[in-house]
Design an enzyme around this catalytic site. Structure first.
Site, PDB file in Angstrom:
ATOM      1  N   LYS A 121      57.711  24.311  26.305  1.00 45.50           N
ATOM      2  CA  LYS A 121      59.050  24.882  26.367  1.00 45.50           C
ATOM      3  C   LYS A 121      59.093  26.274  25.723  1.00 45.50           C
ATOM      4  O   LYS A 121      59.906  27.116  26.099  1.00 45.50           O
ATOM      5  CB  LYS A 121      60.057  23.981  25.646  1.00 45.50           C
ATOM      6  CG  LYS A 121      60.079  22.517  26.065  1.00 45.50           C
ATOM      7  CD  LYS A 121      60.702  22.293  27.411  1.00 45.50           C
ATOM      8  CE  LYS A 121      61.174  20.883  27.693  1.00 45.50           C
ATOM      9  NZ  LYS A 121      60.156  19.864  27.903  1.00 45.50           N
TER      10      LYS A 121
HETATM   11  C1  PLP Z   1      59.916  18.844  28.815  1.00 46.39           C
HETATM   12  C2  PLP Z   1      58.587  18.184  28.788  1.00 46.39           C
HETATM   13  C3  PLP Z   1      57.995  17.631  29.959  1.00 46.39           C
HETATM   14  C4  PLP Z   1      58.709  17.603  31.289  1.00 46.39           C
HETATM   15  O1  PLP Z   1      58.849  18.870  31.860  1.00 46.39           O
HETATM   16  P1  PLP Z   1      59.892  19.123  33.052  1.00 46.39           P
HETATM   17  O2  PLP Z   1      59.912  20.582  33.263  1.00 46.39           O
HETATM   18  O3  PLP Z   1      61.207  18.601  32.536  1.00 46.39           O
HETATM   19  O4  PLP Z   1      59.420  18.359  34.237  1.00 46.39           O
HETATM   20  C5  PLP Z   1      56.713  17.117  29.867  1.00 46.39           C
HETATM   21  N1  PLP Z   1      56.057  17.093  28.679  1.00 46.39           N
HETATM   22  C6  PLP Z   1      56.596  17.590  27.547  1.00 46.39           C
HETATM   23  C7  PLP Z   1      55.824  17.511  26.294  1.00 46.39           C
HETATM   24  C8  PLP Z   1      57.872  18.147  27.553  1.00 46.39           C
HETATM   25  O5  PLP Z   1      58.409  18.634  26.412  1.00 46.39           O
END
Ligand code: PLP
Length: 471
Positions: free
Chosen positions: A112
């Site tokens: 993120k």
């Molecule tokens: C947010 C997240 C995901 C999922 O990603 P999306 O873009 O919502 O499909 C997978 N793994 C981790 C560690 C995350 O923080």
């Protein structure tokens, strides 16, 4: 470049407005009106660029004339200068076919950060010299909250209110949010509430004209187009290292809200040679059912050791249905209204055919997830987190042409999910030195009853009123 809504009736916006907006006013999500294309020669010329330069090149067509190229490069250098690895998203080889793309070297240890570090700077850039003030309201099951708070802490003209269900995020995740002490950061722990309750309150606030009339309320979850745009870059970075434009690459993506893997679809639309995008889900497998049989129906959420993927309704899937299904906003608006009522729908033939050539999918249960963590540890000496393990498990099983490399996206550092990792492989991953004192840091957080009125009153009391945006 302008942006149109997946539901066809909201007014088109430019990049600045789409970055500061949340959902489109017709309930849809914004997508670019058309996909910019890079030729093989353009892609070949990107080989060897530092990450921040590659990022500015890949994103410039989406930004258009809202930010000058030299300024965009300054912003990407600033955003990615905060990563702990010089390559920003290093690629690690596991065996002849399998590679791991480490996306967790940012400040809060999950992918993120790649998008949110940039988004914080874009917000500031677009507010500069105006009298507007942003109020970010979000709900988090863990990773988005800490990444968003880190990205905007201490910035003028932005307040952030982050809701989490009290007692239902891991201690590391909570402390990564609550130990950021800044006047513009407001952590809220909701009593007797689930993540879905928190999310519903945020949606209600976006529709509450009493609140939106006084405050400029903005989203930081992946309905925000700028987040997806920033994620397109690492698909280019990895594929070019593995031979693009001359060789195809496959990617296996641990998926929850379909944001990360949609960024891969965008990269393919822009001309990057991608063999397959493997959508890896845990037992909350609505996307696997949708892509393999057309059945898009929501069941209850089962909590797992990969909580960021414990999602029923993936907001960004609508972007794929729009783009793969012929870009008919009016028809999609009707289809989505049907889904919102019945919590179930069938994909159209156009949507299935339009996604079949690029997408594959897999459902990975707890046993397969642990097996993938052990495989990485025993064969490659790597300690991976539960989300990454779901991607790796799908990659190891994938049926791909000989010679096509498959890159698993490593979405979080193992230390973020220490107890689950230790249970699987008997090794307790350690936090990196910059977070070593996390468990001793002071925390700031307000407990509120899990009701909308309590949350709205708190936001109204602490947020800064803002005039409407001039579009
Ligand atoms: C947010 C997240 C995901 C999922 O990603 P999306 O873009 O919502 O499909 C997978 N793994 C981790 C560690 C995350 O923080």
């Amino acid at each position: 470049m302008d942006y149109i809504s997946t539901r066809g009736s909201a007014a088109p916006l430019d990049f600045r407005s789409v970055t500061l907006a949340g959902l489109a006013s017709d309930g849809g999500l914004y997508v670019p009106r058309e996909w910019p294309r890079f030729s093989g020669d353009d892609i070949a010329a990107m080989a060897g660029l530092p990450y921040a330069e590659l990022a500015a090149k890949v994103m410039q067509p989406f930004v258009g004339d809202c930010i000058a190229p030299e300024r965009l490069l300054e912003l990407t250098r600033q955003a990615y200068g905060r990563f702990a690895h010089k390559a920003v998203t290093p690629l690690v080889q596991f065996d002849e076919r399998n590679w791991l793309l480490e996306l967790f070297h940012g400040p809060t240890l999950a992918f993120k950060d790649v998008a949110l570090q940039l988004l914080g700077l874009l917000f500031e850039e677009f507010l500069k010299g105006s009298d507007q003030h942003l109020t970010i309201v979000g709900a988090t099951s863990g990773d988005t909250g800490s990444a968003a708070i880190d990205a905007v802490a201490g910035r003028e003209k932005i307040d952030i209110f982050m809701l989490h269900p009290k007692g239902r995020v891991s201690e590391v995740q909570r402390r990564q949010m609550t130990s950021v002490i800044a006047p513009n950061v407001h952590n809220i722990a909701l009593e007797d509430a689930s993540f879905d309750d928190a999310q519903a309150m945020v949606k209600r606030m976006f529709a509450d004209t009493d609140m939106t009339g006084r405050f400029r309320i903005t989203a930081v979850n992946s309905i925000n187009w700028a987040r997806l745009m920033a994620q397109v870059v690492y698909y280019f970075a990895a594929a070019i290292q593995l031979g693009a434009p001359h060789r195809k690459t496959a990617f296996s993506v641990p998926t929850g809200n379909f944001g990360d893997v949609f960024a891969g679809h965008v990269a393919a639309r822009m001309g990057l040679p991608i063999e397959k995008l493997i959508v890896a889900t845990n037992v909350n497998d609505i996307l696997h059912r949708a892509l393999s049989s057309g059945d898009y129906s929501a069941h209850g959420v089962t909590p797992t050791d990969a909580p960021s993927m414990d999602i029923q309704v993936s907001s960004n899937f609508e972007r794929l249905l729009f783009d793969a299904g012929g870009r008919d906003g009016a028809a999609l608006a009707q289809q989505m209204r049907g889904f919102e009522g019945a919590k179930a729908m069938q994909l159209t033939n156009a949507q299935r055919e339009g996604s079949a050539s690029l997408f594959a999918s897999a459902r990975v249960d707890a046993r397969q997830m642990s097996a993938a963590m052990r495989w990485a540890h025993d064969n490659c000496g790597a300690v991976i987190d539960p989300h990454t393990a779901i991607g790796l498990s799908a990659a190891l099983e994938a049926d791909l042409p000989r010679g096509v490399p498959v890159v698993t996206l490593a979405t979080a550092a193992a230390a973020k999910f220490g107890p689950a990792v230790e249970a699987a492989i008997g090794v307790s991953p350690r936090l990196p030195p910059r977070l070593a004192d996390l468990m001793d840091r002071e925390e700031a957080c307000t407990d509120l009853p899990g009701t909308y009125d309590a949350v709205a009153a708190f936001v109204a009391q602490h947020a800064t009123p803002s005039p409407a945006l001039a579009d």
